[in-house]
Design a protein around this motif. Structure first.
Motif, PDB file in Angstrom:
ATOM      1  N   ARG A  86       0.942  -1.142  -0.036  1.00 55.05           N
ATOM      2  CA  ARG A  86      -0.010   0.112  -0.015  1.00 55.05           C
ATOM      3  C   ARG A  86       0.830   1.280   0.071  1.00 55.05           C
ATOM      4  NH1 ARG A  86      -4.488  -0.259   4.505  1.00 55.05           N
ATOM      5  NH2 ARG A  86      -5.013   1.933   3.583  1.00 55.05           N
ATOM      6  N   TYR A  87       1.932   1.127   0.773  1.00 50.82           N
ATOM      7  CA  TYR A  87       2.557   2.283   0.844  1.00 50.82           C
ATOM      8  C   TYR A  87       3.596   2.615  -0.504  1.00 50.82           C
ATOM      9  CZ  TYR A  87       6.620   5.453   2.554  1.00 50.82           C
ATOM     10  OH  TYR A  87       7.311   6.402   2.627  1.00 50.82           O
ATOM     11  N   VAL A  88       3.806   1.795  -1.293  1.00 53.54           N
ATOM     12  CA  VAL A  88       4.552   1.594  -2.424  1.00 53.54           C
ATOM     13  C   VAL A  88       3.600   2.333  -3.433  1.00 53.54           C
ATOM     14  CG1 VAL A  88       5.563   0.542  -4.495  1.00 53.54           C
ATOM     15  CG2 VAL A  88       6.278  -0.127  -2.004  1.00 53.54           C
ATOM     16  N   ALA A  89       2.301   1.968  -3.370  1.00 52.70           N
ATOM     17  CA  ALA A  89       1.245   2.291  -4.401  1.00 52.70           C
ATOM     18  C   ALA A  89       0.976   3.597  -4.166  1.00 52.70           C
ATOM     19  CB  ALA A  89      -0.206   1.534  -4.060  1.00 52.70           C
ATOM     20  N   ASN A  90       0.850   4.190  -2.892  1.00 52.15           N
ATOM     21  CA  ASN A  90       0.679   5.568  -2.583  1.00 52.15           C
ATOM     22  C   ASN A  90       2.164   6.365  -3.113  1.00 52.15           C
ATOM     23  OD1 ASN A  90      -0.942   7.708  -1.158  1.00 52.15           O
ATOM     24  ND2 ASN A  90       0.804   7.739   0.391  1.00 52.15           N
ATOM     25  N   TYR A  91       2.967   5.973  -2.609  1.00 52.81           N
ATOM     26  CA  TYR A  91       4.259   6.628  -3.040  1.00 52.81           C
ATOM     27  C   TYR A  91       4.288   6.837  -4.664  1.00 52.81           C
ATOM     28  CZ  TYR A  91       9.348   7.386  -4.024  1.00 52.81           C
ATOM     29  OH  TYR A  91      10.508   8.028  -4.149  1.00 52.81           O
ATOM     30  N   LEU A  92       3.974   5.867  -5.418  1.00 53.67           N
ATOM     31  CA  LEU A  92       3.954   6.031  -6.940  1.00 53.67           C
ATOM     32  C   LEU A  92       2.771   6.952  -7.413  1.00 53.67           C
ATOM     33  CD1 LEU A  92       4.522   2.395  -8.270  1.00 53.67           C
ATOM     34  CD2 LEU A  92       6.062   4.435  -7.976  1.00 53.67           C
ATOM     35  N   ASN A  93       1.826   7.387  -6.423  1.00 52.19           N
ATOM     36  CA  ASN A  93       0.647   8.313  -6.643  1.00 52.19           C
ATOM     37  C   ASN A  93       1.446   9.728  -6.772  1.00 52.19           C
ATOM     38  OD1 ASN A  93      -1.268   6.718  -7.183  1.00 52.19           O
ATOM     39  ND2 ASN A  93      -2.016   6.643  -5.068  1.00 52.19           N
ATOM     40  N   HIS A  94       2.417   9.970  -5.890  1.00 50.53           N
ATOM     41  CA  HIS A  94       3.130  11.334  -5.826  1.00 50.53           C
ATOM     42  C   HIS A  94       4.225  11.349  -6.521  1.00 50.53           C
ATOM     43  CE1 HIS A  94      -0.183  10.657  -2.411  1.00 50.53           C
ATOM     44  NE2 HIS A  94      -0.187  11.963  -2.724  1.00 50.53           N
ATOM     45  N   HIS A  95       5.142  10.230  -6.953  1.00 47.43           N
ATOM     46  CA  HIS A  95       6.519  10.545  -7.484  1.00 47.43           C
ATOM     47  C   HIS A  95       6.373   9.642  -8.493  1.00 47.43           C
ATOM     48  CE1 HIS A  95       6.892  10.801  -2.916  1.00 47.43           C
ATOM     49  NE2 HIS A  95       7.884  11.360  -3.282  1.00 47.43           N
ATOM     50  N   GLN A  96       7.398   9.910  -9.411  1.00 47.91           N
ATOM     51  CA  GLN A  96       7.585   9.425 -10.852  1.00 47.91           C
ATOM     52  C   GLN A  96       8.900   8.793 -11.264  1.00 47.91           C
ATOM     53  OE1 GLN A  96       5.929  11.534 -14.140  1.00 47.91           O
ATOM     54  NE2 GLN A  96       5.390  10.033 -15.270  1.00 47.91           N
ATOM     55  N   PRO A  97       9.332   7.583 -10.535  1.00 48.78           N
ATOM     56  CA  PRO A  97      10.779   6.990 -11.084  1.00 48.78           C
ATOM     57  C   PRO A  97      10.535   6.645 -12.515  1.00 48.78           C
ATOM     58  CG  PRO A  97       9.296   5.567  -9.568  1.00 48.78           C
ATOM     59  CD  PRO A  97       8.584   6.741  -9.734  1.00 48.78           C
ATOM     60  N   ASP A  98      11.954   6.636 -13.018  1.00 46.26           N
ATOM     61  CA  ASP A  98      12.328   6.151 -14.135  1.00 46.26           C
ATOM     62  C   ASP A  98      11.870   4.561 -14.144  1.00 46.26           C
ATOM     63  OD1 ASP A  98      13.084   8.558 -15.721  1.00 46.26           O
ATOM     64  OD2 ASP A  98      14.740   8.433 -14.243  1.00 46.26           O
ATOM     65  N   ILE A  99      12.348   4.052 -13.304  1.00 44.76           N
ATOM     66  CA  ILE A  99      12.181   2.373 -13.095  1.00 44.76           C
ATOM     67  C   ILE A  99      11.960   2.015 -11.737  1.00 44.76           C
ATOM     68  CG2 ILE A  99      13.645   0.404 -12.992  1.00 44.76           C
ATOM     69  CD1 ILE A  99      13.491   1.260 -15.961  1.00 44.76           C
ATOM     70  N   VAL A 100      11.283   1.084 -11.577  1.00 46.88           N
ATOM     71  CA  VAL A 100      10.926   0.104 -10.200  1.00 46.88           C
ATOM     72  C   VAL A 100      11.538  -0.965 -10.465  1.00 46.88           C
ATOM     73  CG1 VAL A 100       9.011  -0.682  -8.686  1.00 46.88           C
ATOM     74  CG2 VAL A 100       8.737   1.462  -9.792  1.00 46.88           C
ATOM     75  N   HIS A 101      12.479  -1.422  -9.533  1.00 50.53           N
ATOM     76  CA  HIS A 101      13.092  -2.613  -9.273  1.00 50.53           C
ATOM     77  C   HIS A 101      12.726  -3.405  -7.918  1.00 50.53           C
ATOM     78  CE1 HIS A 101      17.246  -4.813 -10.264  1.00 50.53           C
ATOM     79  NE2 HIS A 101      15.982  -5.627 -10.088  1.00 50.53           N
ATOM     80  N   VAL A 102      11.867  -4.494  -8.079  1.00 44.62           N
ATOM     81  CA  VAL A 102      11.415  -5.222  -6.952  1.00 44.62           C
ATOM     82  C   VAL A 102      12.058  -6.517  -6.782  1.00 44.62           C
ATOM     83  CG1 VAL A 102       9.427  -5.727  -8.338  1.00 44.62           C
ATOM     84  CG2 VAL A 102       9.159  -5.666  -5.784  1.00 44.62           C
TER      85      VAL A 102
END
Length: 369
Positions: A86-102
């Motif tokens: 949930r935290y990551v989903a919310n983070y992506l609502n407010h930030h726009q990284p070039d890449i997500v590596h999980v």
């Protein structure tokens, strides 16, 4: 946070655990993120918090966010993973990284879906995959359940591409799913520390005449097999590691009259020195995704006896378990291994992977089964 546009990348790295926890995947993650930050890339890590570590810190140029406490118990890990997702989903609502590596498995499905929803390319690191090997280490019902969960994590993942550390692991994944998985090997950390043998005279003498096992003392690693091997070879067994099989190993050693020296967990440099000094390194594991121990042994001209799992079958100077004749590893073979698993070379491959998915050059196409 805006995307970068000067050649550097804004990378969000997500893993259930991270620094300062230093298990295999965590060491890999820490070294990757540190290297990327030193190259000028903006690296943010979202992970869980264990112990008294701060909820947020800057370390080695990395922004580390630990929004939720976790642990090693299944219930606590499950709850923490749900909160992290949930935290990551919310983070992506407010930030726009070039890449997500999980890092698989706890978070890759939720995180890759959240990234896909925002149109952000995602890469998944699959450090291990047991596949059919679950049958060898678990009862039939548990094996089926664990195998199903493992497959599901791969099948439901929405990343553009996955990567794993060996062709062996790639084959296991491809035998169960149609997902495309790229092989990017792990690297040798701290290559400059290789070749430094144990200084303590007594321990050095012991290791020079002994076989060595390094790893967790758990069924999947099969450390008990080492006792029979050492009995047949009439040599002592030195063990570095801890786990649930410690008492079983002591009992088996007493029954078979094999001298076993258990050193417990050692600091990394001491472990590398022990590997450099040993007569032979044993890797009897049911499965390995990579086997850094085997790589570090060959890189120090120490032969390895092991099962053909992980990267082991691709290394020079490896013999099957129980083979009497121990091969010699030449300096050129050791050099070849050091070159092949060079950190900068391999992390450059990961950077190329990032750039390919960022520019839509790579799409996760199904493979033929």
């Amino acid at each position: 946070m805006k995307k970068t546009n000067n050649g550097t990348l804004n990378i969000l790295f997500v893993s259930e655990y991270f620094y300062p926890r230093l298990a295999g995947a965590e060491v890999w993650s820490w070294e990757l993120c540190t290297f990327l930050a030193k190259k000028g890339h903006r690296v943010t890590v979202i992970t869980s918090r264990i112990g008294d570590h701060p909820a947020q810190e800057q370390s080695n140029g990395i922004t580390i966010l630990r929004p939720v406490r976790s642990g090693t118990g299944r219930a606590r890990r499950t709850i923490a993973a749900a909160w992290l997702a949930r935290y990551v989903a919310n983070y992506l609502n407010h930030h726009q990284p070039d890449i997500v590596h999980v890092v698989a498995y706890a978070l890759n499905v939720a995180v890759s879906k959240a990234a896909a929803k925002k149109g952000i390319p995602c890469v998944t690191a699959v450090h291990s995959y047991f596949g059919e090997n679950w049958k060898k280490i678990a009862d039939p019902i548990s094996a089926r359940l664990l195998s199903t969960l493992e497959q599901s994590s791969i099948v439901q993942d929405k990343s553009i591409i996955m990567h794993c550390p060996s062709q062996y692991t790639q084959r296991l994944i491809h035998s169960d799913t149609t997902k495309s998985v790229k092989v990017i090997h792990n690297w040798i950390p701290d290559v400059e520390t290789l070749g430094k043998k144990v200084q303590d005279k007594e321990l050095r003498k012991l290791l020079q005449g002994s076989y060595l096992f390094v790893g967790s003392l758990e069924p999947v690693k099969r450390p008990l097999e080492c006792i029979a091997i050492c009995k047949k070879a009439k040599v002592p067994l030195v063990i570095i590691g801890t786990g649930t099989l410690e008492e079983s190993i002591r009992d088996a050693a007493a029954r078979q009259d094999v001298r076993v020296i258990m050193l417990g967990n050692l600091p990394r440099q001491q472990t590398i020195s022990c590997i450099a000094t040993a007569k032979l390194v044993l890797v009897p594991s049911v499965t390995e995704s990579f086997s850094l121990v085997a790589v570090e042994a060959i890189a120090q001209q120490v032969p390895v006896a092991g099962n053909p799992v992980g990267i082991i079958s691709e290394l020079p100077g490896v013999v099957s378990l129980g083979v009497k004749k121990i091969p010699k590893i030449s300096a050129s073979q050791a050099h070849e291994v050091r070159e092949r698993f060079d950190k900068e070379t391999i992390i450059s491959q990961i950077l190329e992977l990032y750039k390919d998915v960022k520019t839509n050059k790579m799409v996760n196409k199904p493979t033929k089964r």
